[in-house]
Design an enzyme around this catalytic site. Structure first.
Site, PDB file in Angstrom:
ATOM      1  CB  SER A  44      -0.982   0.002   1.176  1.00  0.00           C
ATOM      2  OG  SER A  44      -0.347  -0.318   2.375  1.00  0.00           O
ATOM      3  CG  HIS A  62      -0.906  -5.286   2.062  1.00  0.00           C
ATOM      4  ND1 HIS A  62      -0.189  -5.224   3.229  1.00  0.00           N
ATOM      5  CD2 HIS A  62      -0.877  -4.020   1.538  1.00  0.00           C
ATOM      6  CE1 HIS A  62       0.251  -3.984   3.403  1.00  0.00           C
ATOM      7  NE2 HIS A  62      -0.153  -3.233   2.398  1.00  0.00           N
ATOM      8  CG  HIS A 101       5.869 -10.060   8.970  1.00  0.00           C
ATOM      9  ND1 HIS A 101       6.773  -9.212   8.382  1.00  0.00           N
ATOM     10  CD2 HIS A 101       4.717  -9.362   9.086  1.00  0.00           C
ATOM     11  CE1 HIS A 101       6.194  -8.043   8.157  1.00  0.00           C
ATOM     12  NE2 HIS A 101       4.948  -8.110   8.569  1.00  0.00           N
ATOM     13  NE  ARG A 117       2.435  -4.408  13.254  1.00  0.00           N
ATOM     14  CZ  ARG A 117       2.217  -4.557  11.958  1.00  0.00           C
ATOM     15  NH1 ARG A 117       1.597  -3.606  11.273  1.00  0.00           N
ATOM     16  NH2 ARG A 117       2.614  -5.643  11.319  1.00  0.00           N
ATOM     17  CG  ASP A 125      -3.252  -9.271   9.910  1.00  0.00           C
ATOM     18  OD1 ASP A 125      -3.599  -8.136  10.261  1.00  0.00           O
ATOM     19  OD2 ASP A 125      -2.657  -9.501   8.841  1.00  0.00           O
TER      20      ASP A 125
HETATM   21  N1  CMX Z   1       1.699 -21.398   7.859  1.00  0.00           N
HETATM   22  C1  CMX Z   1       2.174 -22.375   7.074  1.00  0.00           C
HETATM   23  N2  CMX Z   1       3.224 -22.253   6.266  1.00  0.00           N
HETATM   24  C2  CMX Z   1       3.855 -21.072   6.276  1.00  0.00           C
HETATM   25  C3  CMX Z   1       3.435 -20.004   7.080  1.00  0.00           C
HETATM   26  C4  CMX Z   1       2.303 -20.191   7.897  1.00  0.00           C
HETATM   27  N3  CMX Z   1       1.798 -19.221   8.658  1.00  0.00           N
HETATM   28  N4  CMX Z   1       4.247 -18.950   6.867  1.00  0.00           N
HETATM   29  C5  CMX Z   1       5.141 -19.354   5.945  1.00  0.00           C
HETATM   30  N5  CMX Z   1       4.886 -20.631   5.578  1.00  0.00           N
HETATM   31  C6  CMX Z   1       5.552 -21.398   4.526  1.00  0.00           C
HETATM   32  C7  CMX Z   1       5.367 -20.667   3.214  1.00  0.00           C
HETATM   33  O1  CMX Z   1       4.098 -20.972   2.633  1.00  0.00           O
HETATM   34  C8  CMX Z   1       6.511 -21.188   2.406  1.00  0.00           C
HETATM   35  O2  CMX Z   1       6.186 -22.496   1.935  1.00  0.00           O
HETATM   36  P1  CMX Z   1       6.637 -23.002   0.470  1.00  0.00           P
HETATM   37  O3  CMX Z   1       8.125 -23.023   0.530  1.00  0.00           O
HETATM   38  O4  CMX Z   1       5.993 -24.321   0.337  1.00  0.00           O
HETATM   39  O5  CMX Z   1       6.132 -21.979  -0.516  1.00  0.00           O
HETATM   40  C9  CMX Z   1       7.602 -21.346   3.463  1.00  0.00           C
HETATM   41  O6  CMX Z   1       6.938 -21.407   4.742  1.00  0.00           O
HETATM   42  C10 CMX Z   1       8.584 -20.191   3.497  1.00  0.00           C
HETATM   43  O7  CMX Z   1       7.853 -18.965   3.568  1.00  0.00           O
HETATM   44  P2  CMX Z   1       8.411 -17.714   4.404  1.00  0.00           P
HETATM   45  O8  CMX Z   1       9.687 -17.270   3.742  1.00  0.00           O
HETATM   46  O9  CMX Z   1       8.485 -18.059   5.833  1.00  0.00           O
HETATM   47  O10 CMX Z   1       7.273 -16.648   4.267  1.00  0.00           O
HETATM   48  P3  CMX Z   1       7.058 -15.531   3.141  1.00  0.00           P
HETATM   49  O11 CMX Z   1       7.952 -14.380   3.456  1.00  0.00           O
HETATM   50  O12 CMX Z   1       7.140 -16.113   1.782  1.00  0.00           O
HETATM   51  O13 CMX Z   1       5.541 -15.129   3.390  1.00  0.00           O
HETATM   52  C11 CMX Z   1       3.645 -14.607   4.730  1.00  0.00           C
HETATM   53  C12 CMX Z   1       5.135 -14.361   4.511  1.00  0.00           C
HETATM   54  C13 CMX Z   1       3.150 -13.645   5.795  1.00  0.00           C
HETATM   55  C14 CMX Z   1       2.861 -14.339   3.416  1.00  0.00           C
HETATM   56  C15 CMX Z   1       3.442 -16.060   5.204  1.00  0.00           C
HETATM   57  O14 CMX Z   1       4.120 -16.255   6.414  1.00  0.00           O
HETATM   58  C16 CMX Z   1       1.992 -16.454   5.331  1.00  0.00           C
HETATM   59  O15 CMX Z   1       1.369 -16.857   4.341  1.00  0.00           O
HETATM   60  N6  CMX Z   1       1.409 -16.358   6.581  1.00  0.00           N
HETATM   61  C17 CMX Z   1       0.020 -16.668   6.789  1.00  0.00           C
HETATM   62  C18 CMX Z   1      -0.881 -15.537   6.279  1.00  0.00           C
HETATM   63  C19 CMX Z   1      -0.783 -14.297   7.169  1.00  0.00           C
HETATM   64  O16 CMX Z   1      -0.815 -14.355   8.376  1.00  0.00           O
HETATM   65  N7  CMX Z   1      -0.651 -13.112   6.529  1.00  0.00           N
HETATM   66  C20 CMX Z   1      -0.582 -11.860   7.267  1.00  0.00           C
HETATM   67  C21 CMX Z   1       0.698 -11.111   7.008  1.00  0.00           C
HETATM   68  C22 CMX Z   1       0.732  -9.855   7.848  1.00  0.00           C
HETATM   69  C23 CMX Z   1       1.451  -8.724   7.182  1.00  0.00           C
HETATM   70  O17 CMX Z   1       2.042  -8.872   6.085  1.00  0.00           O
HETATM   71  O18 CMX Z   1       1.440  -7.624   7.743  1.00  0.00           O
END
Ligand code: CMX
Length: 427
Positions: free
Chosen positions: A233, A263, A309, A318, A364
């Site tokens: 954003s 996001h 994250h 937070r 969140d």
């Molecule tokens: N549950 C299960 N698996 C997870 C996970 C979770 N909460 N967080 C990361 N992983 C997995 C990823 O899917 C990824 O798997 P693959 O290798 O099979 O693709 C692996 O772990 C590595 O990912 P990462 O480097 O740890 O995480 P990213 O930086 O790529 O993504 C995020 C970050 C937030 C999108 C991810 O942790 C996620 O999907 N979390 C759940 C959704 C969520 O809570 N989103 C809110 C984000 C808040 C914000 O951005 O402010």
């Protein structure tokens, strides 16, 4: 807004000179390398932007102008805005002036409501919010100043005026959207005796402006106000603003990005997940049940919402603020108890699973359960609340960018064929 404007004018000369000197004397200094992974991976980790309002580090999380966010949780959004935009805490006079400015335009003109009322009833609340902002673009002082040939050195003054009008109205608009979209009855008009966040809680219809819910909304609006400059954003708004589009265009673009499930929309997904856990186990699951359920999801290649994250490598401060609020005020609520139990179980399971780089909860994971506790149960609305708060940070960044004459954003894009050629040449 004499005090805020005067403070920014006082700071401006030195800041502009610093930017100019840095560009002139250090423009060739290397800050890092660009590799194919950056180009293929959404520029993650690539240093390419300036943002002075706040920073996010993997181990400390969010700090606004070097103040850790946990040190700001007892203050008001107006104080946070002043800190974001000037780097200083407001004195009593500056705070009172700002509170007045945030109230000055809180009555929204009828043409905005007419447009919102004409929208299809299944429009998402974020579409309504973004549309309301675009509708008000016709009032932009910045655009009028630009059209009148105002020097670019002075344009930021009109931008500040636009920002104060927009922030003054956005909470009334958001509360009106809530009541319209979810059939809550007549819109509630803002009061002159309440500050910005108390008025927001009051206009939603869940508060008298002085209760625990108002306190939660105050903290919510502070906690989500900014998160550096590289998130979707902030970056989107910065890019649009860099073309000298006014803040109505720029913030609307930023909020459209916030509406994405990766996001801002993630907060509604988190509460949905918590409620589904509660429903599946007919209450709060035991440790064993929850552990097995988390494993089941991970084995199905599903994520655990609210955990992980892109930048953080510790519990999001937070989350800590919301969790502490919940422990203090909602400890008996079963939905909050599920959140609390997940905090104790999920990181251990994610660590054992070994994939997520960061097993800790993000903002969140807890916010939705608290809003739900106080009766704000329509989770489609949660991203709008996030947007009202994030407008503080994005608007601060836009005023500063215009004041510091930030150039138009124009990174270089290459074709896949060119990327392969460059990889081959460098292999
Ligand atoms: N549950 C299960 N698996 C997870 C996970 C979770 N909460 N967080 C990361 N992983 C997995 C990823 O899917 C990824 O798997 P693959 O290798 O099979 O693709 C692996 O772990 C590595 O990912 P990462 O480097 O740890 O995480 P990213 O930086 O790529 O993504 C995020 C970050 C937030 C999108 C991810 O942790 C996620 O999907 N979390 C759940 C959704 C969520 O809570 N989103 C809110 C984000 C808040 C914000 O951005 O402010």
């Amino acid at each position: 807004m004499n005090l805020l404007r005067g403070k920014l004018e006082e700071q401006l000369g030195a800041m502009r000179a610093e930017r100019k000197d840095l560009a002139k004397e250090s423009g060739e200094v290397k800050l890092g390398d660009v590799n194919a992974g950056h180009v293929l991976g959404g520029m993650r980790g690539l240093t390419g932007l300036l943002c002075d309002t706040s920073t996010v580090t993997p181990t400390e999380g969010l700090a606004i102008r070097n103040t850790p966010i946990l040190d700001l949780t007892t203050g008001s959004p107006e104080e946070t805005f002043y800190l974001l935009i000037t780097g200083e805490r407001p004195d009593e006079a500056a705070l009172s002036e700002l509170q007045g400015a945030f109230r000055a335009h809180s009555s929204v003109p009828h043409y905005v409501w007419n447009v919102l009322e004409a929208m299809p009833s299944d429009s998402h609340p974020m579409v309504m919010l973004s549309t309301a902002l675009m509708t008000m673009e016709r009032e932009s002082k910045f655009r009028a100043a630009y059209d009148a040939g105002t020097s670019k050195d002075e344009l930021w003054v009109a931008m500040l005026e636009d920002v104060l009008l927009l922030l003054s109205r956005i909470s009334t608009i958001a509360a009106g959207i809530y009541r319209m979209k979810f059939n809550k009855g007549e819109r509630i008009a803002p009061r002159t005796d309440l500050d910005w966040s108390a008025n927001f809680a009051y206009m939603l219809g869940h508060s008298d402006g002085n209760d625990q819910f108002a306190d939660l909304i105050r903290m919510y609006l502070v906690l989500h106000s900014d998160h550096g400059g590289g998130n979707v954003s902030a970056f989107a708004a910065h890019t649009v603003g860099s073309a000298l589009s006014d803040v109505f265009y720029a913030l609307s673009a930023g909020l459209n990005g916030l509406a994405g499930p990766l996001h801002g929309l993630a907060n509604q997904e988190c509460l949905k997940f918590v409620l589904s856990v509660h429903e599946r186990f007919n209450g709060v699951p035991s440790d064993k049940q929850l552990t097995e359920f988390i494993w089941e999801r991970l084995n199905n290649r599903q994520v655990i919402p609210g955990f992980g994250h892109a930048v953080l490598r510790v519990t999001d401060p937070r989350f800590t603020a919301f969790h502490n609020f919940g422990l203090q005020h909602c400890a008996g609520d079963e939905i909050f108890q599920v959140v609390d139990k997940m905090f104790n179980i999920v990181p251990k399971v994610l660590q054992e699973h070994g994939k997520a780089t960061n097993p800790w909860p993000n903002v969140d994971a807890a916010s939705g359960s608290l809003l739900y506790h106080y009766g704000l149960k329509e989770f489609e609305f949660y991203t709008v609340m996030f947007g009202v708060s994030r407008a503080l940070g994005i608007c601060s960044q836009i005023v500063l960018n215009r004041a510091l004459l930030s150039p138009i954003v124009r990174p270089k894009a290459i074709t896949t064929a060119k990327l392969k050629e460059m990889i081959g040449a460098n292999a």
